[in-house]
Design an enzyme around this catalytic site. Structure first.
Site, mmCIF file in Angstrom:
data_model
loop_
_atom_site.group_PDB
_atom_site.id
_atom_site.type_symbol
_atom_site.label_atom_id
_atom_site.label_comp_id
_atom_site.label_asym_id
_atom_site.label_seq_id
_atom_site.Cartn_x
_atom_site.Cartn_y
_atom_site.Cartn_z
ATOM 1 N N LYS A 58 12.761 21.552 -7.580
ATOM 2 C CA LYS A 58 13.620 21.038 -8.650
ATOM 3 C C LYS A 58 14.634 22.089 -9.097
ATOM 4 C CE LYS A 58 10.266 17.705 -10.455
ATOM 5 N NZ LYS A 58 9.413 17.326 -11.605
ATOM 6 N N SER A 72 10.164 22.441 -13.395
ATOM 7 C CA SER A 72 8.762 22.339 -13.793
ATOM 8 C C SER A 72 8.174 21.042 -13.276
ATOM 9 C CB SER A 72 8.637 22.409 -15.320
ATOM 10 O OG SER A 72 7.286 22.481 -15.718
ATOM 11 N N ASP A 73 6.883 21.079 -12.961
ATOM 12 C CA ASP A 73 6.197 19.873 -12.522
ATOM 13 C C ASP A 73 4.744 19.985 -12.937
ATOM 14 O OD1 ASP A 73 6.771 17.378 -10.751
ATOM 15 O OD2 ASP A 73 4.778 18.066 -10.150
ATOM 16 N N GLN A 74 4.112 18.831 -13.157
ATOM 17 C CA GLN A 74 2.741 18.839 -13.663
ATOM 18 C C GLN A 74 1.910 17.752 -13.001
ATOM 19 O OE1 GLN A 74 1.817 17.265 -17.711
ATOM 20 N NE2 GLN A 74 1.218 19.382 -18.110
ATOM 21 N N GLY A 99 3.480 23.681 -12.847
ATOM 22 C CA GLY A 99 4.281 24.648 -12.109
ATOM 23 C C GLY A 99 5.567 24.927 -12.862
#
Length: 196
Positions: free
Chosen positions: A57, A72-74, A109
């Site tokens: 991203k 960011s990623d979750q 992340g």
């Protein structure tokens, strides 16, 4: 405060939750939709997935000026299985029933990409949610009131979801909402971008 020589700050996300979290730092930023395929790879762990997607991203945005881009990623994990967004009332109820009386882990992340130096810093923060034992009535009442259909784990910890929990464990409560601000401040400082 951002000085004249500082790069612009960019959030590679259209999430209103992440935008609100970044707004807590009182820094000017722009939000851009990332161009990143979020399909998990075969045999990819939750930690590998969120770090890869955060980096993807952050590096996917097309920018005209020097920028520090935040990605960011979750994901939510229960019994070593990644739990996605429920999208429907039925799925949200099913997820909360499976989480009742149990502990689930969130992996978030975070990546910071410097478009000028083309350098990237990334890490994964972990947060554990311990659920109360939830009755069917409580679950349905919660889902109907807050409609957490676009939230991994089927709750909004920043809202009424807090009543579902027995205990929260983690370094940064912002991680649970989707953007680890403590880690982000460290990353920005490493790039010479002062928050205060």
């Amino acid at each position: 405060m951002k000085n004249a020589k500082s790069p612009q700050l960019v959030l590679a996300s259209t999430s209103p939750f992440r935008q609100a979290l970044l707004g807590k730092l009182e820094l000017p930023f722009i939000a851009i939709a990332p161009d990143c395929d979020e399909t998990p790879l075969v045999n990819e762990t939750a930690i590998e997935l969120v770090e890869r997607l955060a980096i993807g991203k952050a590096t996917s945005c097309q920018l005209d000026s020097p920028s520090l881009v935040i990605g960011s990623d979750q994901v939510c994990v229960i019994d070593d299985r990644i739990i996605g967004k429920p999208l429907t009332r039925e799925k949200a109820i099913e997820q909360l029933k499976a989480q009742s009386g149990r502990s689930i882990t969130f992996y978030t992340g975070l990546a910071l990409y410097n478009s000028q130096s083309e350098s990237i810093t990334s890490k994964v923060d972990t947060f554990t949610v311990h659920f109360r034992t939830l009755s069917q009535r409580v679950i349905e009442s919660y889902v109907d009131k807050e409609e957490p259909f676009w939230c991994a784990g089927s709750f909004k910890s920043e809202g009424l979801g807090i009543v579902l929990f027995e205990k929260l464990e983690g370094k940064d409560p912002n991680t649970l909402v989707g953007l680890p601000l403590i880690d982000l401040v460290d990353m920005l400082e490493e790039q010479g971008f002062s928050v205060l």
